[in-house]
Design an enzyme around this catalytic site. Structure first.
Site, PDB file in Angstrom:
ATOM      1  N   LYS A  94       0.868  -1.183   0.000  1.00 32.27           N
ATOM      2  CA  LYS A  94       0.000   0.000   0.000  1.00 32.27           C
ATOM      3  C   LYS A  94       0.894   1.217   0.000  1.00 32.27           C
ATOM      4  O   LYS A  94       1.831   1.308   0.815  1.00 32.27           O
ATOM      5  CB  LYS A  94      -0.879  -0.019   1.275  1.00 32.27           C
ATOM      6  CG  LYS A  94      -1.855   1.114   1.344  1.00 32.27           C
ATOM      7  CD  LYS A  94      -3.172   0.769   0.690  1.00 32.27           C
ATOM      8  CE  LYS A  94      -4.012   1.974   0.347  1.00 32.27           C
ATOM      9  NZ  LYS A  94      -3.666   2.645  -0.924  1.00 32.27           N
ATOM     10  N   GLN A 115       7.322   3.858   3.805  1.00 39.90           N
ATOM     11  CA  GLN A 115       5.919   3.425   3.852  1.00 39.90           C
ATOM     12  C   GLN A 115       5.740   2.143   4.673  1.00 39.90           C
ATOM     13  O   GLN A 115       4.721   1.963   5.337  1.00 39.90           O
ATOM     14  CB  GLN A 115       5.437   3.203   2.411  1.00 39.90           C
ATOM     15  CG  GLN A 115       3.934   3.175   2.246  1.00 39.90           C
ATOM     16  CD  GLN A 115       3.317   4.555   2.157  1.00 39.90           C
ATOM     17  OE1 GLN A 115       3.842   5.436   1.479  1.00 39.90           O
ATOM     18  NE2 GLN A 115       2.210   4.756   2.839  1.00 39.90           N
ATOM     19  N   LYS A 118       5.621   3.304   8.318  1.00 46.08           N
ATOM     20  CA  LYS A 118       4.445   4.165   8.516  1.00 46.08           C
ATOM     21  C   LYS A 118       3.180   3.319   8.574  1.00 46.08           C
ATOM     22  O   LYS A 118       2.353   3.466   9.468  1.00 46.08           O
ATOM     23  CB  LYS A 118       4.363   5.132   7.327  1.00 46.08           C
ATOM     24  CG  LYS A 118       3.173   6.053   7.334  1.00 46.08           C
ATOM     25  CD  LYS A 118       3.049   6.827   6.027  1.00 46.08           C
ATOM     26  CE  LYS A 118       4.364   7.472   5.641  1.00 46.08           C
ATOM     27  NZ  LYS A 118       4.202   8.444   4.550  1.00 46.08           N
ATOM     28  N   LYS A 130       5.350   1.725  -3.168  1.00 41.70           N
ATOM     29  CA  LYS A 130       5.238   3.085  -3.710  1.00 41.70           C
ATOM     30  C   LYS A 130       5.496   2.996  -5.208  1.00 41.70           C
ATOM     31  O   LYS A 130       6.151   2.073  -5.680  1.00 41.70           O
ATOM     32  CB  LYS A 130       6.284   3.997  -3.058  1.00 41.70           C
ATOM     33  CG  LYS A 130       5.987   5.467  -3.177  1.00 41.70           C
ATOM     34  CD  LYS A 130       5.015   5.977  -2.120  1.00 41.70           C
ATOM     35  CE  LYS A 130       4.623   7.408  -2.382  1.00 41.70           C
ATOM     36  NZ  LYS A 130       3.850   7.994  -1.280  1.00 41.70           N
ATOM     37  N   GLY A 169      -2.811   8.186  -4.223  1.00 47.47           N
ATOM     38  CA  GLY A 169      -2.184   9.392  -4.757  1.00 47.47           C
ATOM     39  C   GLY A 169      -0.943   9.804  -3.985  1.00 47.47           C
ATOM     40  O   GLY A 169      -0.637   9.273  -2.918  1.00 47.47           O
ATOM     41  N   ASP A 170      -0.213  10.726  -4.549  1.00 44.52           N
ATOM     42  CA  ASP A 170       0.919  11.393  -3.889  1.00 44.52           C
ATOM     43  C   ASP A 170       1.120  12.663  -4.723  1.00 44.52           C
ATOM     44  O   ASP A 170       0.169  13.124  -5.386  1.00 44.52           O
ATOM     45  CB  ASP A 170       2.160  10.475  -3.881  1.00 44.52           C
ATOM     46  CG  ASP A 170       3.300  11.026  -3.015  1.00 44.52           C
ATOM     47  OD1 ASP A 170       3.254  10.856  -1.799  1.00 44.52           O
ATOM     48  OD2 ASP A 170       4.242  11.641  -3.564  1.00 44.52           O
ATOM     49  N   THR A 214      -4.459  13.334   5.172  1.00 44.56           N
ATOM     50  CA  THR A 214      -3.041  13.498   5.507  1.00 44.56           C
ATOM     51  C   THR A 214      -2.825  14.805   6.265  1.00 44.56           C
ATOM     52  O   THR A 214      -2.154  14.840   7.303  1.00 44.56           O
ATOM     53  CB  THR A 214      -2.168  13.437   4.238  1.00 44.56           C
ATOM     54  OG1 THR A 214      -2.504  12.242   3.533  1.00 44.56           O
ATOM     55  CG2 THR A 214      -0.693  13.424   4.588  1.00 44.56           C
TER      56      THR A 214
HETATM   57  P1  NDP Z   1       0.503  17.751  -4.312  1.00 47.23           P
HETATM   58  O1  NDP Z   1       0.973  17.400  -5.661  1.00 47.23           O
HETATM   59  O2  NDP Z   1      -0.945  17.901  -4.056  1.00 47.23           O
HETATM   60  O3  NDP Z   1       1.222  19.093  -3.808  1.00 47.23           O
HETATM   61  C1  NDP Z   1       2.595  19.180  -3.745  1.00 47.23           C
HETATM   62  C2  NDP Z   1       2.966  20.596  -3.331  1.00 47.23           C
HETATM   63  O4  NDP Z   1       4.357  20.635  -3.028  1.00 47.23           O
HETATM   64  C3  NDP Z   1       2.745  21.620  -4.416  1.00 47.23           C
HETATM   65  O5  NDP Z   1       2.457  22.863  -3.834  1.00 47.23           O
HETATM   66  C4  NDP Z   1       4.100  21.630  -5.123  1.00 47.23           C
HETATM   67  O6  NDP Z   1       4.375  22.835  -5.826  1.00 47.23           O
HETATM   68  C5  NDP Z   1       5.044  21.463  -3.968  1.00 47.23           C
HETATM   69  N1  NDP Z   1       6.246  20.789  -4.436  1.00 47.23           N
HETATM   70  C6  NDP Z   1       6.333  19.555  -4.986  1.00 47.23           C
HETATM   71  N2  NDP Z   1       7.596  19.280  -5.337  1.00 47.23           N
HETATM   72  C7  NDP Z   1       8.308  20.354  -4.992  1.00 47.23           C
HETATM   73  C8  NDP Z   1       9.674  20.674  -5.085  1.00 47.23           C
HETATM   74  N3  NDP Z   1      10.546  19.819  -5.624  1.00 47.23           N
HETATM   75  N4  NDP Z   1      10.073  21.879  -4.606  1.00 47.23           N
HETATM   76  C9  NDP Z   1       9.192  22.746  -4.055  1.00 47.23           C
HETATM   77  N5  NDP Z   1       7.870  22.490  -3.955  1.00 47.23           N
HETATM   78  C10 NDP Z   1       7.450  21.314  -4.402  1.00 47.23           C
HETATM   79  O7  NDP Z   1       1.144  16.627  -3.345  1.00 47.23           O
HETATM   80  P2  NDP Z   1       0.705  16.214  -1.882  1.00 47.23           P
HETATM   81  O8  NDP Z   1       0.200  17.393  -1.143  1.00 47.23           O
HETATM   82  O9  NDP Z   1      -0.127  15.005  -1.987  1.00 47.23           O
HETATM   83  O10 NDP Z   1       2.115  15.742  -1.266  1.00 47.23           O
HETATM   84  C11 NDP Z   1       2.982  16.622  -0.540  1.00 47.23           C
HETATM   85  C12 NDP Z   1       3.919  15.814   0.325  1.00 47.23           C
HETATM   86  O11 NDP Z   1       3.158  15.006   1.253  1.00 47.23           O
HETATM   87  C13 NDP Z   1       4.823  14.805  -0.418  1.00 47.23           C
HETATM   88  O12 NDP Z   1       6.049  14.703   0.263  1.00 47.23           O
HETATM   89  C14 NDP Z   1       4.064  13.498  -0.273  1.00 47.23           C
HETATM   90  O13 NDP Z   1       4.909  12.370  -0.413  1.00 47.23           O
HETATM   91  C15 NDP Z   1       3.551  13.648   1.147  1.00 47.23           C
HETATM   92  N6  NDP Z   1       2.409  12.798   1.488  1.00 47.23           N
HETATM   93  C16 NDP Z   1       1.244  12.854   0.779  1.00 47.23           C
HETATM   94  C17 NDP Z   1       0.172  12.039   1.132  1.00 47.23           C
HETATM   95  C18 NDP Z   1      -1.143  12.152   0.452  1.00 47.23           C
HETATM   96  O14 NDP Z   1      -2.093  11.521   0.965  1.00 47.23           O
HETATM   97  N7  NDP Z   1      -1.302  12.902  -0.619  1.00 47.23           N
HETATM   98  C19 NDP Z   1       0.293  11.055   2.223  1.00 47.23           C
HETATM   99  C20 NDP Z   1       1.535  11.144   2.969  1.00 47.23           C
HETATM  100  C21 NDP Z   1       2.546  11.967   2.577  1.00 47.23           C
HETATM  101  P3  NDP Z   1       4.365  22.853  -7.436  1.00 47.23           P
HETATM  102  O15 NDP Z   1       2.918  22.834  -7.806  1.00 47.23           O
HETATM  103  O16 NDP Z   1       5.089  24.080  -7.817  1.00 47.23           O
HETATM  104  O17 NDP Z   1       5.097  21.596  -7.870  1.00 47.23           O
END
Ligand code: NDP
Length: 449
Positions: A94, A115, A118, A130, A169-170, A214
């Site tokens: 997962k 993961q 977690k 993943k 998703g991620d 999250t």
């Molecule tokens: P989204 O794609 O919805 O949002 C990602 C955000 O982070 C955007 O604002 C993006 O900006 C920014 N971002 C991504 N890459 C970079 C980078 N290299 N440098 C600066 N800003 C960056 O993703 P999520 O919100 O789902 O995920 C965010 C984090 O949370 C990740 O680390 C993910 O692994 C973690 N996570 C997510 C979960 C989930 O349920 N979605 C669960 C557990 C952890 P821009 O649009 O400019 O790229």
């Protein structure tokens, strides 16, 4: 400097380096877990005898595949797809799918490795995996996204299933992408198998609260850390990075709990709004119109947009990095602590470098590492699987209560494990050790497989 490894663990880490050259994020994630495990081997010699750590560092299966698709101009594009099925001792693999140009095997392996622990911390029956692609969804039309997702699933479908491997998703993968992939899976297999993907839409098998989970979960975790210190979010100035799924619902829950979030960001820059981030505006810009964060100041004239600036220089009491890996380095961590930050909760995966983690631990602030703090997303995915299996759907309030209970339990487990292993207040050790022991015990029980 990085902590020394136990003499039994150093050769294991050297083997990880030799077997996985160039995968720096994977090295960083494994080293951090190994740094916590020395005392565990003393209490549990059977884990060393069964070579559990060596086995846990080696994915059960790694799949890499070509993803050809056609863009709107009719030009054929080629991306690379990944799925790393890391450990299935506790349940089906997962973990999410990440679509971002930076994706390569080392990133997917670091995420898959984290993961495992977690998912174990949630107490739910889920293994760790993943996947993703170096595809960049930014600036693509809906048709291009669909074309890519269909091609991606045309290969991935043969490796997944509700009892085998359940992606979600991620970064770069939200409800729209999950929809296109679910549609293609259904078409190829001729099965309406809800449990094969989580993060589905509410009309077709999704769970209430999964979208928010999250961010809400990370905020609940920080709230528990604050309560353990007889404190709360009330009146706290908070800094959140990112403006995607995790950031948005972190901001929402912090505001509900009485804190004030003054920042958010994307990869081009950050917003500082001293009156508190206007969440409805962010949601409109990011979730509905898919625009950039700089457009925020068109509507909130008093707010500032700082291109390419350092968000962690904004003084705050609580920081919740919610964008990506290694976004807080040692110098940033020092600035945060100097400016009075008392709690850090990681919504993102591994957003703090090892040097940054050391600064937080030395300063003895409440530091909640991602594998504990952001486990609410995958936990609610497991709740979505439960609802799918029962052909049921739960109410928002009930599901949120379940999420809150799970986060409280994870906090307690990490807190108590840190005390038991002689490092009270160290949630890094607490999370690594508690997660590892659950998986290790299952691996011993299942034999050498
Ligand atoms: P989204 O794609 O919805 O949002 C990602 C955000 O982070 C955007 O604002 C993006 O900006 C920014 N971002 C991504 N890459 C970079 C980078 N290299 N440098 C600066 N800003 C960056 O993703 P999520 O919100 O789902 O995920 C965010 C984090 O949370 C990740 O680390 C993910 O692994 C973690 N996570 C997510 C979960 C989930 O349920 N979605 C669960 C557990 C952890 P821009 O649009 O400019 O790229």
């Amino acid at each position: 400097m990085a902590q020394m490894l136990d003499e039994k663990l150093e050769p294991i880490f050297q083997e990880v380096l030799a077997r996985n050259p160039g995968e720096t994020e994977f090295h960083q994630a494994t080293r951090e877990v190994l740094e916590s495990l020395g005392p565990v081997l003393v209490k549990h010699p059977e884990f060393a005898h069964q070579r559990i750590i060596e086995r846990i560092c080696e994915p059960e299966r790694q799949i890499i595949f070509r993803v050809p698709w056609r863009d709107d101009k009719g030009v054929v594009q080629i991306n690379r797809g990944f799925r790393v099925e890391f450990n299935s001792a506790l349940g089906p693999y997962k973990g999410g799918l990440r679509f971002h140009p930076s994706v390569y095997l080392g990133i997917i392996k670091f995420l898959g490795f984290e993961q495992i622990f977690k998912n174990a911390l949630t107490g739910l029956p889920i293994g760790g995996g993943k996947g993703g692609s170096d595809f960049d969804p930014k600036g693509k039309s809906d048709d291009e996204i669909m074309s890519f997702c269909q091609s991606f699933m045309t290969e991935l479908y043969r490796h997944i299933g509700e009892h085998t491997d359940v992606p979600a998703g991620d970064i770069g993968v939200g409800g729209r992408e999950i929809g296109f992939m679910f549609g293609q899976y259904k078409r190829i297999t001729n099965r309406w198998e809800a449990g094969v993907l989580t993060g589905k839409g509410l009309d077709w098998g999704g769970s209430l609260v999964r979208t928010e989970a999250t961010g809400y979960g990370a905020t609940f975790f920080v709230d528990e850390m604050l309560k353990a210190r007889k404190d709360s979010f009330d009146g706290k100035i908070c800094s959140v990075s990112g403006s995607g799924n995790v950031a948005i619902y972190t901001i929402e829950k912090i505001h509900e709990l009485g804190g004030k979030v003054v920042t958010c960001s994307d990869s081009n820059g950050y917003i500082y709004d001293e009156k508190g981030i206007d969440l409805a505006l962010i949601q409109q810009l990011k979730e509905v119109e898919r625009r950039r964060i700089k457009d925020y100041i068109e509507y909130r004239k008093h707010a500032k947009y700082v291109a390419k600036g350092n968000i962690w220089e904004v003084p705050c009491q609580v920081a919740m990095p919610s964008a990506t890996q290694n976004e807080i380095n040692g110098a940033d961590a020092k600035i945060l602590v100097k400016n009075g930050c008392i709690a850090v909760g990681e919504g993102a995966n591994m957003p703090t470098t090892p040097e940054g983690v050391k600064v937080f631990l030395d300063a003895q602030i409440a530091y909640g590492p991602g594998k504990a703090a952001n486990a609410g997303g995958v936990a609610t995915s497991a709740l979505e699987m439960q609802q799918n299996a029962q052909r049921d759907s739960w109410t928002f309030d009930y599901t949120e209560k379940r999420l809150q209970e799970i986060m409280k339990n994870i906090h307690e487990l990490c807190y108590e494990t840190a005390v038991e292993y002689g490092t009270p207040g160290n949630y890094v050790n607490g999370a690594n050790i508690a997660g590892f022991i659950r998986v290790a015990k299952a691996m011993v029980a299942l034999g050498v497989v």
